[in-house]
Design an enzyme around this catalytic site. Structure first.
Site, mmCIF file in Angstrom:
data_model
loop_
_atom_site.group_PDB
_atom_site.id
_atom_site.type_symbol
_atom_site.label_atom_id
_atom_site.label_comp_id
_atom_site.label_asym_id
_atom_site.label_seq_id
_atom_site.Cartn_x
_atom_site.Cartn_y
_atom_site.Cartn_z
ATOM 1 N N ASP A 81 -28.881 -80.974 64.636
ATOM 2 C CA ASP A 81 -28.737 -81.724 63.385
ATOM 3 C C ASP A 81 -27.298 -82.119 63.073
ATOM 4 O O ASP A 81 -27.033 -82.683 62.001
ATOM 5 C CB ASP A 81 -29.308 -80.899 62.217
ATOM 6 C CG ASP A 81 -30.828 -80.868 62.263
ATOM 7 O OD1 ASP A 81 -31.423 -81.911 62.588
ATOM 8 O OD2 ASP A 81 -31.400 -79.812 61.981
ATOM 9 N N ASP B 271 -37.495 -85.807 64.812
ATOM 10 C CA ASP B 271 -36.358 -85.906 63.880
ATOM 11 C C ASP B 271 -35.038 -86.142 64.625
ATOM 12 O O ASP B 271 -34.102 -86.744 64.104
ATOM 13 C CB ASP B 271 -36.198 -84.614 63.061
ATOM 14 C CG ASP B 271 -37.499 -83.960 62.663
ATOM 15 O OD1 ASP B 271 -38.506 -84.144 63.364
ATOM 16 O OD2 ASP B 271 -37.510 -83.242 61.653
HETATM 17 N N1 GLY Z 1 -35.548 -82.507 60.041
HETATM 18 C C1 GLY Z 1 -36.372 -81.647 59.299
HETATM 19 C C2 GLY Z 1 -37.313 -82.316 58.377
HETATM 20 O O1 GLY Z 1 -37.487 -83.528 58.357
HETATM 21 O O2 GLY Z 1 -37.924 -81.583 57.615
#
Ligand code: GLY
Length: 398
Positions: A116, A177
């Site tokens: 992330d 994601d």
């Molecule tokens: N990247 C984590 C979510 O979208 O909850």
């Protein structure tokens, strides 16, 4: 219907139609109102946390503001929102707060334990650098791109998402994601001249395109790769309703991710993928009339299922960009759909009154319903992508 009846029907309908069109708030007013409320809320939020060292807004829990620190995946969204709002108003107060809160995520640049890093740094330092051209911000971003690149496996040709194997369930998990983190790498290649970052981003996008999508262009949340063969060994969900369901925020990340990759690379394969995803979402029979998705398109309790405003905001922002990249007949449809989403998010059904909602802008998002975590609450990323969508629309309407 005889002629006389037709005349009366017409006579009754025309004033109604005129009334309806007069009543709809012009989109420019919706944008200004949305930005005004977002600015008021963001400044209040910044004041509340100003003397709480390292703290960043997360959500509401038990009626109170919940915060996180730089280690949490959402830490970059509030600083990023402040940069957008500063870009809109040029207010010195917003700039001061954008700098303070950006500094709070500084340590992320050396983080190699999370995929992330792209979200965390590109929303905060990325917007800060885009607006200020501060060289110190550029260095942080390049360090971050290096850290993120350490998670790339050239045999699998993808960046690893989570380090955990969830008790052996996964070997090498990649979640949809993760497409969002590629923007930092694309930027880093252009900023440094080092092609390595771009290749990693594009290999990751190609691997994801091949393995994450179903025939209808919906996508899985998690694909785990076998570390010996490099091939997928399991496709499943983590935050969605079921392995074969369409978790709404995951679909929104996919749409945004391929739209962004089309912008960055000019590759028509990514553009077409984004268009297919957009069409899947826009035409889905379970898309509600106000265009703000249920938390999962296959939630069993639709139409009572919780909505996810964050998915609506991410989708709106992506569709606005897609409408500018696509030169075909569908471009207008993407923009119209996004405008409907922005209108809904800016209505009292989703947008809080200034001073309420613990100073978040939007209500009614879902973090992870299967984990009973952050259900029907504000989320910092819903606000970030809502403000981004407003800014994108504002630039188009100039
Ligand atoms: N990247 C984590 C979510 O979208 O909850």
């Amino acid at each position: 219907m005889n002629r006389c009846m037709s005349f009366f029907v017409l006579a009754a309908t025309i004033p109604l139609m005129l009334f309806a069109s007069v009543k709809e708030e012009p989109i420019s007013k919706v944008i200004d109102r949305g930005l005004r409320v977002s600015t008021e809320q963001a400044i209040q939020m910044a004041k509340v946390l100003e003397n709480q060292e390292g703290k960043l807004p997360k959500s509401i829990k038990d009626g109170k503001l919940e915060t996180g620190i730089w280690t949490w995946w959402c830490c970059g969204f509030f600083p990023g929102e402040l940069w957008y709002l500063y870009e809109n108003s040029h207010s010195p107060e917003l700039k001061k707060y954008a700098e303070i809160y950006t500094q709070r995520v500084d340590k992320v640049q050396y983080m190699t334990t999370s995929h992330d890093v792209g979200f965390m740094l590109y929303c905060s330092y990325g917007n800060g650098y885009r607006i200020t051209k501060d060289q110190a911000y550029k260095n942080v971003l390049l360090n971050g791109a290096n850290s993120l690149s350490t998670r790339y496996n050239p045999m699998i040709r993808a960046i690893r998402s989570w380090d955990s194997t969830d008790s052996g369930k996964w070997q090498y998990p990649v979640i949809i994601d993760n497409m969002m983190n590629l923007e930092l790498l694309e930027w880093a290649s252009k900023a440094s001249g080092d092609d390595r970052f771009r290749k990693i981003a594009e290999n990751h996008a190609n691997t994801t395109l091949k393995n994450h999508f179903r025939k209808d262009y919906s996508c899985y949340h998690v694909v785990s790769y076998d570390t010996i063969t490099g091939q997928p060994h399991v496709k499943m969900t983590h935050q969605g309703y079921s392995d074969e369901s369409s978790w709404s925020r995951g679909q929104a990340w996919a749409l945004y991710g391929y739209t962004m990759m089309a912008r960055e690379t000019g590759n028509v394969v990514y553009l077409n993928q984004a268009k297919h995803i957009a069409n899947f979402l826009m035409n889905h029979p379970n898309m509600p009339a106000d265009k703000i998705p249920y938390w999962d398109f296959n939630a069993p309790d639709i139409p009572k299922a919780k909505r996810d405003a964050s998915a609506g905001a991410i989708m709106a922002s992506a569709l606005i960009e897609l409408s500018q990249l696509d030169k075909g007949a569908e471009a207008k449809k993407y923009l119209n759909f996004a405008e409907k989403q922005v209108r809904s998010l800016s209505s009292p059904a989703y947008m809080a009154k200034a001073g309420e909602n613990c100073n978040f802008v939007l209500m009614h998002s879902v973090g992870s319903l299967p984990h009973n975590s952050e259900v029907d609450v504000p989320l910092s990323y819903a606000d970030y992508y809502y403000v981004e969508a407003l800014m994108r629309l504002k630039h188009l309407k100039k």
